[in-house]
Write an enzyme that holds these catalytic residues in place. Structure first.
Site, mmCIF file in Angstrom:
data_model
loop_
_atom_site.group_PDB
_atom_site.id
_atom_site.type_symbol
_atom_site.label_atom_id
_atom_site.label_comp_id
_atom_site.label_asym_id
_atom_site.label_seq_id
_atom_site.Cartn_x
_atom_site.Cartn_y
_atom_site.Cartn_z
ATOM 1 N N PHE A 113 0.871 -1.155 -0.018
ATOM 2 C CA PHE A 113 -0.111 0.028 -0.101
ATOM 3 C C PHE A 113 0.829 1.011 0.037
ATOM 4 O O PHE A 113 1.913 1.215 0.767
ATOM 5 C CB PHE A 113 -0.928 0.053 1.209
ATOM 6 C CG PHE A 113 -2.091 0.790 1.334
ATOM 7 C CD1 PHE A 113 -3.185 0.760 0.782
ATOM 8 C CD2 PHE A 113 -1.569 2.178 1.858
ATOM 9 C CE1 PHE A 113 -4.147 1.775 0.589
ATOM 10 C CE2 PHE A 113 -2.847 3.059 1.818
ATOM 11 C CZ PHE A 113 -3.937 3.078 1.407
ATOM 12 N N ASP A 184 2.448 -5.869 7.779
ATOM 13 C CA ASP A 184 1.246 -5.155 7.777
ATOM 14 C C ASP A 184 -0.128 -6.107 7.724
ATOM 15 O O ASP A 184 -0.164 -6.772 6.615
ATOM 16 C CB ASP A 184 1.311 -3.963 6.877
ATOM 17 C CG ASP A 184 0.339 -3.047 6.931
ATOM 18 O OD1 ASP A 184 -0.969 -3.448 7.316
ATOM 19 O OD2 ASP A 184 0.412 -1.740 6.536
ATOM 20 N N TYR A 209 -10.476 -0.313 10.982
ATOM 21 C CA TYR A 209 -11.648 0.063 10.417
ATOM 22 C C TYR A 209 -12.240 -0.825 9.229
ATOM 23 O O TYR A 209 -13.005 -0.671 8.786
ATOM 24 C CB TYR A 209 -11.797 1.443 9.868
ATOM 25 C CG TYR A 209 -10.244 1.674 9.386
ATOM 26 C CD1 TYR A 209 -10.353 1.649 7.888
ATOM 27 C CD2 TYR A 209 -9.119 2.473 9.752
ATOM 28 C CE1 TYR A 209 -9.170 1.890 7.067
ATOM 29 C CE2 TYR A 209 -8.283 2.816 9.051
ATOM 30 C CZ TYR A 209 -7.957 2.411 7.846
ATOM 31 O OH TYR A 209 -6.855 2.745 7.285
ATOM 32 N N LYS A 210 -11.234 -1.622 8.751
ATOM 33 C CA LYS A 210 -11.748 -2.578 7.711
ATOM 34 C C LYS A 210 -12.325 -3.851 8.218
ATOM 35 O O LYS A 210 -13.557 -3.672 8.645
ATOM 36 C CB LYS A 210 -10.388 -3.078 6.843
ATOM 37 C CG LYS A 210 -9.581 -1.903 6.218
ATOM 38 C CD LYS A 210 -8.418 -2.186 5.879
ATOM 39 C CE LYS A 210 -7.824 -0.782 5.108
ATOM 40 N NZ LYS A 210 -6.466 -0.657 4.728
ATOM 41 N N ARG A 356 -13.291 -4.108 -6.891
ATOM 42 C CA ARG A 356 -12.794 -4.785 -5.738
ATOM 43 C C ARG A 356 -14.004 -5.200 -5.085
ATOM 44 O O ARG A 356 -14.710 -4.395 -4.582
ATOM 45 C CB ARG A 356 -11.724 -4.158 -5.017
ATOM 46 C CG ARG A 356 -11.057 -4.890 -3.964
ATOM 47 C CD ARG A 356 -9.646 -3.891 -3.384
ATOM 48 N NE ARG A 356 -10.410 -2.651 -2.642
ATOM 49 C CZ ARG A 356 -9.645 -2.165 -1.614
ATOM 50 N NH1 ARG A 356 -8.485 -2.553 -1.343
ATOM 51 N NH2 ARG A 356 -10.246 -1.334 -0.953
HETATM 52 C C1 LIG Z 1 -5.740 0.549 4.478
HETATM 53 C C2 LIG Z 1 -4.156 0.682 4.596
HETATM 54 C C3 LIG Z 1 -3.480 1.770 5.083
HETATM 55 C C4 LIG Z 1 -4.049 2.961 5.528
HETATM 56 O O1 LIG Z 1 -3.379 3.629 6.722
HETATM 57 P P1 LIG Z 1 -4.000 4.696 7.648
HETATM 58 O O2 LIG Z 1 -2.935 5.269 8.198
HETATM 59 O O3 LIG Z 1 -5.002 3.923 8.501
HETATM 60 O O4 LIG Z 1 -5.018 5.529 6.675
HETATM 61 C C5 LIG Z 1 -2.030 1.571 5.192
HETATM 62 N N1 LIG Z 1 -1.531 0.337 4.649
HETATM 63 C C6 LIG Z 1 -2.289 -0.747 4.288
HETATM 64 C C7 LIG Z 1 -1.462 -1.762 3.783
HETATM 65 C C8 LIG Z 1 -3.375 -0.584 4.309
HETATM 66 O O5 LIG Z 1 -4.215 -1.486 3.646
#
Ligand SMILES: *Cc1c(COP(=O)(O)O)cnc(C)c1O
Length: 397
Positions: A113, A184, A209-210, A356
């Site tokens: 990400f 992660d 939050y996911k 998705r």
């Molecule tokens: C959703 C996601 C994020 C988002 O980071 P936030 O700091 O919560 O906005 C970061 N890394 C990955 C791999 C994600 O899937």
């Protein structure tokens, strides 16, 4: 056996909506409303600042961390909560790098990400010590682990394709080469069984939050393997990570546990929502969730491939090589998703061409996935996407 009919009743699901986006933002857990009301009125409202002790707000981050820990194979007292995932990536990577000061490479992959990669670049620039962020294709990570690598920074499940890394094998390979691992779990926690202890992971981070349904902007979490709990350096050395915050010492002394990764005052309202959301996981067996998620995603792929020949599967075909999401490619992906959403099937779009869908057995049934595939078929065969209204991109896709 987990009873998914019961867990489904724990969520507010808007009438008529088929929600296949719980991989981005989980739905509202019904218990959250009463919990927040209580924190607002009885705790904050009546007890004011006394509630830090009387309602144990101060212990809430730790209690919530332990509840998340149970879902990811982390022992009591090894998960801290707060801040955002991006901040937790920063902390984990910084702490991991201090364990290998003589090495210069942070290894990640092009499926990671962007925020994780941006954070890594920013940290490397700030440290200014000749570090390099090395990116390889996801399938080449194992081969790229060598004795130059200080830290591997890998997201277990690819946010675009759902491709899943083998956490145990990569961790073993990293350790054999003398590298430290940061995992992660953004698309893993609550999505697939995770066992950080069995995988021998060093650091892990994730958002809530996911798949954990903690609400928009819910606090993130960080895991530190117990063997590093007293040595990992918290680069964001805030007072809440101090051994004795209320001693108000002029010198920083980190807490002797993962609590050292706390930074500032905990977000009590957000933690209360998350705590209520975690009630839905009580008595849920992640093996059941995984089996159901595979059943749902396999059925969805079969239905979509039979009904929508123009959509190309972008996720691994082998369900064991995927997390709990499935993506399809189409040059008009954005407009297709907008048309789907207008027809009450909610997924999302990831540039440049992916639509998705997330599979969340706690509140999504096989009938829902078939119904969603039928709407997608109508969007494709009737070209419902071919409407100027669906061409303009919103800020959030
Ligand atoms: C959703 C996601 C994020 C988002 O980071 P936030 O700091 O919560 O906005 C970061 N890394 C990955 C791999 C994600 O899937």
């Amino acid at each position: 056996m987990t009873d998914f009919a019961t867990t489904r009743r724990l969520f507010h699901l808007p009438e008529g909506v088929l929600y296949l986006d719980g991989n981005s933002l989980g739905p509202l857990p019904l218990a959250a409303e009463a919990r927040v009301h209580e924190v607002l009125t009885r705790e904050w409202g009546e007890q004011l600042i006394r509630a830090w002790n009387s309602a144990d707000w101060i212990g809430l981050p730790r209690r919530v961390g332990d509840r998340i820990g149970r879902l990811i194979g982390a022992p009591e007292g090894s998960v801290a909560t707060g801040d955002t995932l991006s901040v937790k990536v920063f902390q984990a990577l910084a702490a991991a790098l201090t364990l290998r000061p003589e090495r210069k490479v942070v290894l990640s992959d092009t499926g990671n990400f962007p925020s994780d990669l941006y954070i890594a670049s920013g940290l490397i620039q700030a440290l200014g010590s000749g570090l390099e962020l090395r990116l390889v294709a996801p399938e080449n990570v194992a081969d790229a682990i060598d004795e130059s690598v200080a830290v591997t920074l890998i997201t277990e499940v690819d946010y675009r394709t759902g491709r899943r890394h083998d956490m145990k094998a990569l961790t073993a390979k990293a350790h054999a080469a003398g590298a430290v691992t940061v995992w992660d779990l953004a698309h893993s926690a609550g999505a697939v069984p995770v066992d950080l202890t069995a995988a021998d992971a060093d650091f892990a981070v994730g958002c809530t939050y996911k798949y954990l349904n903690g609400g928009p902007g819910a606090p993130a979490f960080i895991y530190v393997a117990p063997r590093f709990a007293e040595t990992a350096r918290p680069i964001l050395s805030g007072w809440m990570g101090h051994e004795a915050p209320f001693a108000f010492d002029l010198d920083y002394r980190p807490h002797a546990s993962v609590e050292r990764m706390r930074v500032g005052t905990p977000p009590v309202l957000a933690l209360a929502v998350l705590d209520a959301a975690l009630d839905a996981w009580e008595g849920v067996d992640m093996a059941d969730v995984r089996a159901a998620s595979i059943r749902l995603s396999e059925r969805f792929i079969a239905e979509v491939e039979a009904r929508c020949p123009d959509l190309a599967l972008a996720s691994p075909r082998d369900p064991h090589a995927r997390g709990s999401q499935v993506s399809f490619r189409h040059p008009q992906g954005y407009a297709i998703m907008q048309a789907l959403i207008a027809n009450e099937v909610i997924g999302d779009f990831r540039a440049p061409d992916l639509i998705r869908f997330g599979f969340t057995p706690l509140y999504l049934s096989e009938e829902d996935t078939v119904a969603a595939a039928k709407v997608l078929e109508r969007v494709m065969t009737e070209r419902l996407w071919d409407d100027p209204a669906y061409a303009t991109r919103s800020k959030v896709t």
